[in-house]
Write a protein that holds these residues in place. Structure first.
Motif, short mmCIF file in Angstrom:
data_model
loop_
_atom_site.label_atom_id
_atom_site.label_comp_id
_atom_site.label_asym_id
_atom_site.label_seq_id
_atom_site.Cartn_x
_atom_site.Cartn_y
_atom_site.Cartn_z
N ARG A 2 -4.48 36.55 15.59
CA ARG A 2 -3.77 36.60 14.32
C ARG A 2 -4.38 35.57 13.37
N LYS A 3 -3.98 35.60 12.13
CA LYS A 3 -4.58 34.73 11.13
C LYS A 3 -3.59 33.66 10.69
N LEU A 4 -4.07 32.42 10.70
CA LEU A 4 -3.29 31.29 10.19
C LEU A 4 -3.92 30.82 8.89
N THR A 5 -3.15 30.83 7.81
CA THR A 5 -3.62 30.35 6.51
C THR A 5 -2.92 29.03 6.18
N ILE A 6 -3.70 28.02 5.84
CA ILE A 6 -3.14 26.71 5.48
C ILE A 6 -3.60 26.34 4.08
N LEU A 7 -2.64 25.99 3.22
CA LEU A 7 -2.92 25.50 1.88
C LEU A 7 -2.69 24.00 1.86
N ARG A 8 -3.71 23.26 1.47
CA ARG A 8 -3.57 21.82 1.24
C ARG A 8 -3.41 21.62 -0.25
N ARG A 9 -2.20 21.35 -0.69
CA ARG A 9 -1.95 21.18 -2.11
C ARG A 9 -2.68 19.96 -2.65
N LYS A 10 -3.13 20.07 -3.87
CA LYS A 10 -3.92 19.01 -4.49
C LYS A 10 -3.05 17.82 -4.87
N THR A 11 -3.49 16.64 -4.47
CA THR A 11 -2.83 15.40 -4.83
C THR A 11 -3.86 14.29 -4.79
N PHE A 12 -3.61 13.21 -5.55
CA PHE A 12 -4.60 12.13 -5.57
C PHE A 12 -4.57 11.31 -4.29
N SER A 89 1.74 25.38 4.41
CA SER A 89 1.27 24.55 3.29
C SER A 89 1.70 23.12 3.52
N GLY A 90 1.08 22.22 2.79
CA GLY A 90 1.43 20.81 2.89
C GLY A 90 0.52 19.98 2.01
N GLN A 91 0.66 18.67 2.09
CA GLN A 91 -0.17 17.78 1.29
C GLN A 91 -0.18 16.39 1.92
N ASN A 92 -1.14 15.59 1.51
CA ASN A 92 -1.18 14.21 1.96
C ASN A 92 -0.13 13.41 1.20
N PRO A 96 0.75 4.07 3.67
CA PRO A 96 -0.37 3.32 4.21
C PRO A 96 -0.30 3.10 5.71
N ALA A 97 0.92 3.00 6.27
CA ALA A 97 1.06 2.79 7.71
C ALA A 97 0.50 3.95 8.52
N ARG A 98 0.50 5.16 7.93
CA ARG A 98 -0.04 6.33 8.63
C ARG A 98 -1.36 6.80 8.00
N GLY A 99 -1.97 5.94 7.19
CA GLY A 99 -3.24 6.33 6.60
C GLY A 99 -3.10 7.43 5.56
N ASN A 100 -1.93 7.50 4.90
CA ASN A 100 -1.67 8.56 3.89
C ASN A 100 -1.92 9.94 4.48
N ALA A 101 -1.31 10.17 5.63
CA ALA A 101 -1.57 11.38 6.43
C ALA A 101 -1.09 12.66 5.76
N PHE A 102 -1.68 13.77 6.19
CA PHE A 102 -1.26 15.11 5.76
C PHE A 102 0.07 15.44 6.43
N CYS A 103 0.98 16.09 5.68
CA CYS A 103 2.27 16.53 6.22
C CYS A 103 2.51 17.99 5.86
N PHE A 104 2.87 18.79 6.85
CA PHE A 104 3.24 20.19 6.58
C PHE A 104 4.60 20.24 5.92
N ASP A 105 4.80 21.22 5.05
CA ASP A 105 6.10 21.45 4.42
C ASP A 105 7.10 21.95 5.47
N ASN A 106 8.34 21.51 5.33
CA ASN A 106 9.44 22.01 6.19
C ASN A 106 9.13 21.87 7.67
N ASN A 107 8.48 20.78 8.02
CA ASN A 107 8.13 20.55 9.42
C ASN A 107 8.97 19.40 9.96
#
Length: 295
Positions: A2-12, A89-92, A96-107
């Motif tokens: 099956r196909k998994l699509t992930i969107l990384r929303r743009k943020t600084f 989908s998700g975004q960073n 700083p404690a987690r290195g500005n990690a990526f987080c999935f939405d509603n996870n």
């Protein structure tokens, strides 16, 4: 499949680096992240969307910035068994404690929350290193007592670190500062130097000096923008050292050469800086003297 699509929303936040996407794979794994054997699926740039082929059984997806921060900056998402395609989908996020990690939405599963909590605890240990720098500066600034503000001699003297040369005075001495490229001290003023090579991150060299400076400010948790001294971008902040009760003023300049960014931080006591025009003028003069060997 099956196909998994992930969107990384743009943020600084963490905009310079690609996020690496892994899938749980106990057979063909190439990396173990928090005791989970994983195989790499691909990468995600800031603002990018990617599709990956994944199996139909229940499996975990993990996202990290790099292997060095994987232990405290990973995000884990449990995918259910099924044949339907899945979109996430998700975004960073600034942490700083987690290195500005990526987080999935509603996870908000128990595993995801525990993983983030573990990352926060482990990452705080990394941040302590930055706090220790303040203690080191406290030991450097004023180490010679109440001598002249800029050392025993104002005669100019060149100091070279890799491709960078700066004109200070003969009152300065080079010292070692952990986690930084170089350090210099002269009685009541210190200079901390950090070189960050473009090779650290793919596409790092494509960023402008303003973008790099803004990233440094953001990662330091400061609510401000770059200022300019002529053509030189800089920012200022103060740091209070709990160990000795002193407050230090940082005047921080950013530079870009052909293969690296540089951060030069001049440090004085806040009391001295706030009551001395000479301090501001001399630091500006030293910062303007920086040049690079472009060969």
């Amino acid at each position: 499949m099956r196909k998994l699509t992930i969107l990384r929303r743009k943020t600084f936040v963490a905009c310079l680096g690609k996020m690496r996407v892994y899938i749980e794979d106990p057979i063909s794994y190439e990396l173990v992240i928090n005791n989970i054997p994983c195989r790499k699926l691909g990468t995600l740039k800031n603002g990018e969307q990617q599709a990956f082929e994944i199996p139909e059984q229940a499996v975990r997806i993990l996202v990290i910035a790099d292997t060095l921060s994987a232990g405290f900056g990973s995000e884990v998402y449990q995918l259910p068994e099924g044949s339907e395609d899945i979109s996430l989908s998700g975004q960073n996020k600034f942490n700083p404690a987690r290195g500005n990690a990526f987080c999935f939405d509603n996870n908000e599963t128990e595993e995801a929350r525990k993983n983030r909590k573990h990352g926060n605890k482990k990452g705080i240990g990394v941040l302590i290193v930055a706090a220790i720098v303040g203690a080191i500066v406290g030991a450097i600034v004023g180490a010679r007592g109440s001598g002249a503000l800029f050392g025993s001699s104002d005669d100019p003297k060149n100091f070279t670190v890799n491709d960078m040369t700066i004109t200070l005075t003969e009152g300065f001495e080079q010292v070692s500062v952990d986690n930084f490229t170089a350090g210099f001290e002269s009685g009541s003023v210190a200079l901390i130097v950090l070189e960050e090579s473009f090779s650290l991150l793919e596409g790092f060299g494509e960023y402008t000096l303003d973008e790099y400076g803004a990233l440094v400010i953001q990662n330091a948790g400061l609510d401000q923008s770059l200022q300019y001294q002529g053509d030189l971008p800089y920012f200022e902040y103060e740091y209070h050292n709990e160990q000795n009760g002193n407050t230090y003023h940082y005047t921080s300049y950013v530079y870009k050469e052909n293969d690296a960014f540089w951060l030069l931080q001049f440090v004085t006591s806040a009391k001295t800086h706030n009551h001395s025009d000479q301090s501001t003028e001399k630091i500006a003069e030293w910062a303007a003297s920086v040049r690079f060997d472009e060969n």
